[in-house]
Design a protein around this motif. Structure first.
Motif, PDB file in Angstrom:
ATOM      1  N   ALA A 161       3.711  -3.779 -10.405  1.00  0.00           N
ATOM      2  CA  ALA A 161       4.796  -2.879 -10.026  1.00  0.00           C
ATOM      3  C   ALA A 161       6.162  -3.547 -10.096  1.00  0.00           C
ATOM      4  CB  ALA A 161       4.558  -2.348  -8.612  1.00  0.00           C
ATOM      5  N   ALA A 162       6.139  -4.847 -10.401  1.00  0.00           N
ATOM      6  CA  ALA A 162       7.392  -5.593 -10.505  1.00  0.00           C
ATOM      7  C   ALA A 162       8.249  -5.434  -9.257  1.00  0.00           C
ATOM      8  CB  ALA A 162       8.170  -5.173 -11.752  1.00  0.00           C
ATOM      9  N   THR A 163       7.582  -5.431  -8.093  1.00  0.00           N
ATOM     10  CA  THR A 163       8.330  -5.400  -6.832  1.00  0.00           C
ATOM     11  C   THR A 163       8.090  -6.709  -6.088  1.00  0.00           C
ATOM     12  OG1 THR A 163       6.493  -4.463  -5.610  1.00  0.00           O
ATOM     13  CG2 THR A 163       8.065  -2.906  -6.570  1.00  0.00           C
ATOM     14  N   VAL A 164       8.959  -6.989  -5.174  1.00  0.00           N
ATOM     15  CA  VAL A 164       8.786  -8.161  -4.325  1.00  0.00           C
ATOM     16  C   VAL A 164       8.251  -7.693  -2.980  1.00  0.00           C
ATOM     17  CG1 VAL A 164       9.955 -10.114  -3.244  1.00  0.00           C
ATOM     18  CG2 VAL A 164      10.688  -9.292  -5.490  1.00  0.00           C
ATOM     19  N   VAL A 165       7.094  -8.198  -2.579  1.00  0.00           N
ATOM     20  CA  VAL A 165       6.527  -7.815  -1.294  1.00  0.00           C
ATOM     21  C   VAL A 165       6.245  -9.085  -0.500  1.00  0.00           C
ATOM     22  CG1 VAL A 165       4.691  -6.610  -0.104  1.00  0.00           C
ATOM     23  CG2 VAL A 165       5.485  -5.766  -2.307  1.00  0.00           C
ATOM     24  N   GLY A 213       0.821  -1.212   0.000  1.00  0.00           N
ATOM     25  CA  GLY A 213       0.000   0.000   0.000  1.00  0.00           C
ATOM     26  C   GLY A 213       0.854   1.260   0.000  1.00  0.00           C
ATOM     27  N   LEU A 214       1.987   1.212   0.713  1.00  0.00           N
ATOM     28  CA  LEU A 214       2.928   2.334   0.684  1.00  0.00           C
ATOM     29  C   LEU A 214       3.481   2.509  -0.732  1.00  0.00           C
ATOM     30  CD1 LEU A 214       4.796   4.498   1.941  1.00  0.00           C
ATOM     31  CD2 LEU A 214       6.328   2.644   2.648  1.00  0.00           C
ATOM     32  N   GLY A 215       3.749   1.371  -1.394  1.00  0.00           N
ATOM     33  CA  GLY A 215       4.200   1.432  -2.791  1.00  0.00           C
ATOM     34  C   GLY A 215       3.177   2.108  -3.674  1.00  0.00           C
ATOM     35  N   LEU A 249      -2.611  -8.496  -3.740  1.00  0.00           N
ATOM     36  CA  LEU A 249      -1.183  -8.300  -3.523  1.00  0.00           C
ATOM     37  C   LEU A 249      -0.387  -8.916  -4.682  1.00  0.00           C
ATOM     38  CD1 LEU A 249       1.103  -7.260  -1.836  1.00  0.00           C
ATOM     39  CD2 LEU A 249       0.859  -9.193  -0.297  1.00  0.00           C
ATOM     40  N   ARG A 250      -0.835 -10.088  -5.158  1.00  0.00           N
ATOM     41  CA  ARG A 250      -0.158 -10.706  -6.309  1.00  0.00           C
ATOM     42  C   ARG A 250      -0.293  -9.828  -7.551  1.00  0.00           C
ATOM     43  NH1 ARG A 250      -2.664 -15.350  -4.445  1.00  0.00           N
ATOM     44  NH2 ARG A 250      -4.038 -15.468  -6.250  1.00  0.00           N
ATOM     45  N   ARG A 251      -1.469  -9.235  -7.705  1.00  0.00           N
ATOM     46  CA  ARG A 251      -1.672  -8.336  -8.851  1.00  0.00           C
ATOM     47  C   ARG A 251      -0.701  -7.156  -8.781  1.00  0.00           C
ATOM     48  NH1 ARG A 251      -7.247  -9.033  -8.285  1.00  0.00           N
ATOM     49  NH2 ARG A 251      -7.430  -7.091  -7.120  1.00  0.00           N
ATOM     50  N   TRP A 252      -0.561  -6.595  -7.559  1.00  0.00           N
ATOM     51  CA  TRP A 252       0.340  -5.446  -7.379  1.00  0.00           C
ATOM     52  C   TRP A 252       1.790  -5.829  -7.662  1.00  0.00           C
ATOM     53  CZ3 TRP A 252       0.828  -0.493  -7.516  1.00  0.00           C
ATOM     54  CH2 TRP A 252       1.961   0.116  -6.985  1.00  0.00           C
ATOM     55  N   VAL A 253       2.180  -6.998  -7.162  1.00  0.00           N
ATOM     56  CA  VAL A 253       3.547  -7.457  -7.390  1.00  0.00           C
ATOM     57  C   VAL A 253       3.803  -7.588  -8.888  1.00  0.00           C
ATOM     58  CG1 VAL A 253       5.111  -9.430  -7.104  1.00  0.00           C
ATOM     59  CG2 VAL A 253       3.816  -8.563  -5.140  1.00  0.00           C
ATOM     60  N   GLY A 254       2.817  -8.105  -9.622  1.00  0.00           N
ATOM     61  CA  GLY A 254       2.949  -8.215 -11.079  1.00  0.00           C
ATOM     62  C   GLY A 254       3.001  -6.847 -11.741  1.00  0.00           C
TER      63      GLY A 254
END
Lengths: 318, 318
Positions: free
Chosen positions: A250-254, A166-168, A243-248
């Protein structure tokens, strides 16, 4: 967001200051201190939020005021207590009436929701920071970090890791205002301290902590304080769909070790499973079993040790 | 050292936040709040000291730690209470172990002297500031600001104004280390919170305040809160011999309205003169009668009004 490990050394100096008093049941080192007066035990905590360290400088004043209290409510929640009174000290670089009005609105709204009276407040000039002290009524058996026993299960509320995503979202101009990320953004901007869950768990859980450094680091605090080992089951910590959607996207690891979640991690004997479920239902808070307590030390994932430095926030700020 | 008057506006926003609770006897606006739990009344205060605002940046860490607690002890003293527990939040720009050791030593020494346990502490990264919260046991009748009545006498402990001269000594490289100014310097560097006097005055004084903004400004707070007028007798406020020497030496004007004294200003009926004297003797604290309370509003000197702006610290920072 946690701080460098060198600060642990500094904290050592501040752990045993002043007089020894019989009315201090629990001093420095847990989410809150426990003191007793006239047979009533009270919980006390104090937290400072610094601009740019504990919240982004562009967070609206309403949510900064809200956050200053949420952090402290979370400390009371982690002890199983009922929040009562708060004192506020606000340091401001300059006078901005609109900013203060928004700040007071956010703080006051959350305080009223939890039945907390703000009984003292002061304002001084200096770099923006907020110190807030909270006092709560302790349950008969406060939830400490040191009560976990081999054979207990490990539980967590909500979805740890989402607040870091969420901060991202908040920090990405391209995503911040998109409705599809609003839910994730909210986990960071408007954390929900788990006061009702904490109170419901008093007398049931054997240990508890609020997740501010990250799930793995904070589970480690329980393990260290209790003198036990904790094994987390990675299958139970699979990221949520959003969260998986966001990781995909934003290409970040959370990973599940992200900080700033204000969820509770707690332990309870397996024989208390139905009582834990009832406490979650009564407090309308989702909880999941994520691991188990054993003899030994440290935190493992599926029985395997975790790479050094992967425990908390530090790993993920790079 | 006080703050711009615009902050009074800001403070207004912070005065009525959150829930109304029956267990809050006295909220924002006095030296400490009063709450009640299980029949025991507690005093609570929180103060933040900012580097360069509330203390000079070159003050030794020992005296900064000492000062952070002294400010709060003075709040408890002004309510007539017994200090019990303190929580500390320390914000540091970088890790300096020697500095923290000195800070902890100063804070811990003063805490032990007053029987105070430091029950919680945390350290975060940011511009240097210290927030310290204190809880005390309230006397049966806490000393508030609003109890002064026409006919009362006005009293003060110690020598208000000397601390401001002591700051001048500290800030003057030519004088700082001269033995002849050591006493005056000490009034600023090592203020003595008047806890014993405050406790001895509970049940005797009708109102009290600690002098942090300056005698005239703080007497004004009693007058405003109590809805009375206060007249100060200038003859009773003649500077001490060492203060007169300093004024001659440094060619500065240090009037009785200087701040940072941590003395108590209080009121009591004339019929209590012997009891006030006995309280002073018992607490080994010098006190002087410096004026009287009458019907009306505001503070006067020898019956004459004081020029606007001469009330507190602001006047003297020019």
């Amino acid at each position: 967001m946690a701080e460098p490990s060198e600060f642990a050394l500094i904290r050592h100096y501040l752990s045993h200051l002043g007089a020894n008093r019989d009315d201090v049941t629990l001093g420095v080192g847990d989410d809150a201190a426990v003191v007793t007066t006239s047979g009533q035990s009270l919980l006390m905590a104090l937290d400072t939020l610094v601009d740019g360290v504990h919240f982004p400088s562009d967070l609206p004043a309403y949510w900064i005021g809200y956050r200053a209290l949420a952090v402290n409510l979370s400390d009371i929640a982690a002890m199983g207590g009922e929040p009562l009174w708060a004192l506020l000290s606000l340091t401001l670089p300059h006078v901005d009436e609109d900013w203060v009005a928004g700040f007071a609105d956010g703080l006051g709204t959350l305080a009223a929701r939890h039945g907390v009276a703000v009984i003292g407040g002061d304002v001084t000039r200096g770099p923006l920071s907020i110190s807030l002290q909270i006092t709560g009524r302790a349950p008969a058996t406060p939830l400490r970090r040191d009560g976990a026993r081999a054979g207990d299960r490990v539980w967590v509320s909500g979805r740890p890791g989402e607040a870091m995503a969420g901060l991202g979202v908040w920090q990405s101009p391209a995503h911040r205002d998109q409705p599809r990320w609003a839910g994730l953004r909210r986990t960071f901007v408007a954390p929900r301290p788990r006061v009702a869950l904490g109170r419901a768990l008093a007398g049931i859980a054997t240990a508890a902590i609020d997740i501010s450094d990250g799930l793995v680091a904070d589970a480690g605090h329980i393990a260290d304080s209790s003198g036990v080992a904790i094994d987390l089951a990675s299958a139970s910590l699979r990221p949520s769909a959003r969260l998986r959607r966001w990781v995909g996207e934003a290409a970040t690891v959370v990973p599940p070790a992200g900080g700033d979640d204000y969820e509770l991690c707690f332990t309870a004997p397996a024989s208390a499973d139905t009582r834990v479920a009832a406490a979650a239902r009564r407090s309308r808070t989702p909880v999941r079993c994520i691991g188990s307590v054993d003899v030994g030390t440290g935190v493992t994932f599926d029985g395997r040790s975790i790479a050094d430095g992967a425990g908390g926030y530090r790993h993920f700020q790079d």
